[in-house]
Design a protein around this motif. Structure first.
Motif, mmCIF file in Angstrom:
data_model
loop_
_atom_site.group_PDB
_atom_site.id
_atom_site.type_symbol
_atom_site.label_atom_id
_atom_site.label_comp_id
_atom_site.label_asym_id
_atom_site.label_seq_id
_atom_site.Cartn_x
_atom_site.Cartn_y
_atom_site.Cartn_z
ATOM 1 N N GLY A 250 0.841 -1.194 0.000
ATOM 2 C CA GLY A 250 0.000 0.000 0.000
ATOM 3 C C GLY A 250 0.871 1.236 0.000
ATOM 4 O O GLY A 250 2.081 1.163 0.224
ATOM 5 N N HIS B 229 1.418 3.655 1.932
ATOM 6 C CA HIS B 229 2.033 4.217 3.136
ATOM 7 C C HIS B 229 3.224 3.414 3.649
ATOM 8 O O HIS B 229 3.772 3.728 4.700
ATOM 9 N N GLN C 185 5.190 1.812 8.146
ATOM 10 C CA GLN C 185 4.044 2.603 7.669
ATOM 11 C C GLN C 185 4.305 4.017 8.172
ATOM 12 O O GLN C 185 4.345 4.262 9.387
ATOM 13 N N LYS D 249 2.278 9.888 6.668
ATOM 14 C CA LYS D 249 1.096 9.900 5.822
ATOM 15 C C LYS D 249 0.557 11.285 5.511
ATOM 16 O O LYS D 249 -0.149 11.448 4.542
ATOM 17 N N ILE E 40 -7.921 3.305 11.537
ATOM 18 C CA ILE E 40 -7.824 2.998 10.099
ATOM 19 C C ILE E 40 -6.400 2.535 9.774
ATOM 20 O O ILE E 40 -6.192 1.532 9.073
ATOM 21 N N ASP E 41 -5.432 3.247 10.323
ATOM 22 C CA ASP E 41 -4.031 2.865 10.092
ATOM 23 C C ASP E 41 -3.711 1.519 10.730
ATOM 24 O O ASP E 41 -2.971 0.707 10.154
ATOM 25 N N ARG F 138 -5.721 -0.982 11.161
ATOM 26 C CA ARG F 138 -6.285 -2.052 10.307
ATOM 27 C C ARG F 138 -5.457 -2.221 9.035
ATOM 28 O O ARG F 138 -5.324 -3.334 8.508
ATOM 29 N N GLU F 139 -4.900 -1.116 8.541
ATOM 30 C CA GLU F 139 -4.021 -1.201 7.364
ATOM 31 C C GLU F 139 -2.771 -2.033 7.698
ATOM 32 O O GLU F 139 -2.288 -2.822 6.861
ATOM 33 N N GLU G 151 -3.750 -5.697 7.722
ATOM 34 C CA GLU G 151 -3.860 -6.185 6.339
ATOM 35 C C GLU G 151 -2.473 -6.433 5.743
ATOM 36 O O GLU G 151 -2.250 -7.430 5.042
ATOM 37 N N ALA G 152 -1.558 -5.524 5.991
ATOM 38 C CA ALA G 152 -0.195 -5.671 5.457
ATOM 39 C C ALA G 152 0.467 -6.922 6.018
ATOM 40 O O ALA G 152 1.135 -7.670 5.284
ATOM 41 N N GLU H 51 -16.036 5.777 8.056
ATOM 42 C CA GLU H 51 -14.898 4.855 7.915
ATOM 43 C C GLU H 51 -14.181 4.688 9.260
ATOM 44 O O GLU H 51 -13.797 3.581 9.651
ATOM 45 N N ALA I 84 -13.823 1.391 11.573
ATOM 46 C CA ALA I 84 -12.490 0.897 11.956
ATOM 47 C C ALA I 84 -12.376 0.724 13.462
ATOM 48 O O ALA I 84 -11.652 -0.144 13.946
#
Ligand SMILES: [Zn+2]
Length: 293
Positions: free
Chosen positions: A7, A9, A20, A23, A51-52, A54-55, A58-59, A121, A125
């Motif tokens: 992604g 970031h 990460q 941003k 939100i970050d 959860r990112e 995912e990563a 959003e 999150a």
């Protein structure tokens, strides 16, 4: 895997080490890092907001089928520690002693509600959010953590930013996660319990490690030049405060008269330099010796 595959970031620092980072501006948001090991994942901090966080989760899934095994917090503040609940349990969270007490004492449900109201959003999150303090608090100067092939040295940074702060040094990879004692391109908040001599001592200790890459709490990956920049700022400030003290000025006069033209245009400088001047005044009153020029 390349950083950009995770992604926009993410930056790859070395094999199996991703950050990460950076941003948005003007104030760089909190960094969080992923360290892969053959026995599971270690995170350093958990993201600026849900939100970050959860990112990051995912990563991790893109990188490995293994779980997050440890989380090391570089400080207690929400922009580093409020993503815990997505990983722990089973992940075990570690910071220096006093971290959990500060997190519990400063927790305010209204902050979470305000965040939920920012956007649908963010509200989604934050689903399931719980405050989770570290399960392990070490004492003394250092703790060594081994996971698979990696050795991580947790270095106590005292109360140089929050009430519990930890740098993470990977001696084999020569990567240092330096926490928030120093920052580049902006001026950080200094709190009443923080003293400048301790900050300078911690920067000197980390600088001496001679890391290939220094990951700050906020802002892009850097090198020892971050310590040179921030120690230079604090030394200049000490010298100018000392000069005004020698002229018989009171603290209020010093805060009003102090000029730091080299630094005043940096982010947050106008708001934060007076607080640092007060800390300089305290240090000098307390006997810290400064050569005034
Ligand atoms: Zn902080």
């Amino acid at each position: 895997m390349r950083g950009q595959d995770l992604g926009p970031h993410f930056t790859k620092i070395k094999d199996g080490i991703y950050v990460q980072t950076a941003k948005s501006t003007p104030t760089a948001l909190a960094n969080a890092s992923i360290i892969l090991t053959s026995e599971g994942v270690v995170l350093v901090d958990t993201g600026q907001n849900a939100i970050d966080s959860r990112e990051i989760a995912e990563a991790v899934k893109k990188l490995t089928p293994q779980p997050v095994r440890f989380i090391i917090d570089t400080e207690t503040h929400p922009d580093h520690s409020y993503g815990h609940w997505l990983f722990s349990p089973p992940a075990v969270i570690i910071n220096h002693e006093g971290a959990g007490a500060e997190m519990k004492q400063s927790f305010n449900q209204k902050q979470i509600t305000d965040q939920e109201n920012q956007s649908p959003e963010m509200k989604a999150a934050l689903q399931g959010f719980r405050l989770i303090p570290p399960q392990i608090e070490y004492s003394g100067d250092k703790m060594t953590l081994r996971s698979g092939e990696r050795t991580l040295e947790l270095l106590n940074l005292g109360t140089t930013h929050s009430l519990a702060n930890t740098a993470v040094w990977l001696p084999n990879e020569r990567v240092l996660f330096a926490g928030a004692v120093a920052i580049e391109g902006q001026i950080n908040t200094i709190r009443p319990f923080t003293n400048i001599p301790d900050m300078l001592a911690m920067m000197k200790m980390m600088r001496a490690l001679n890391a290939d890459v220094v990951i700050p709490a906020h802002g892009p990956p850097t090198t020892n030049k971050m310590f040179d920049f921030y120690a230079g700022y604090l030394q200049t400030l000490l010298q100018r405060v000392k000069k005004l003290m020698d002229e018989g000025k009171t603290l209020d006069q010093i805060k009003a008269e102090l000029r730091m033209p080299e630094y005043e245009n940096l982010n947050m400088a106008k708001e934060r330099i007076p607080g640092t001047a007060e800390a300089a005044y305290r240090a000098i009153k307390g006997g810290y010796s400064v050569d005034s020029k």
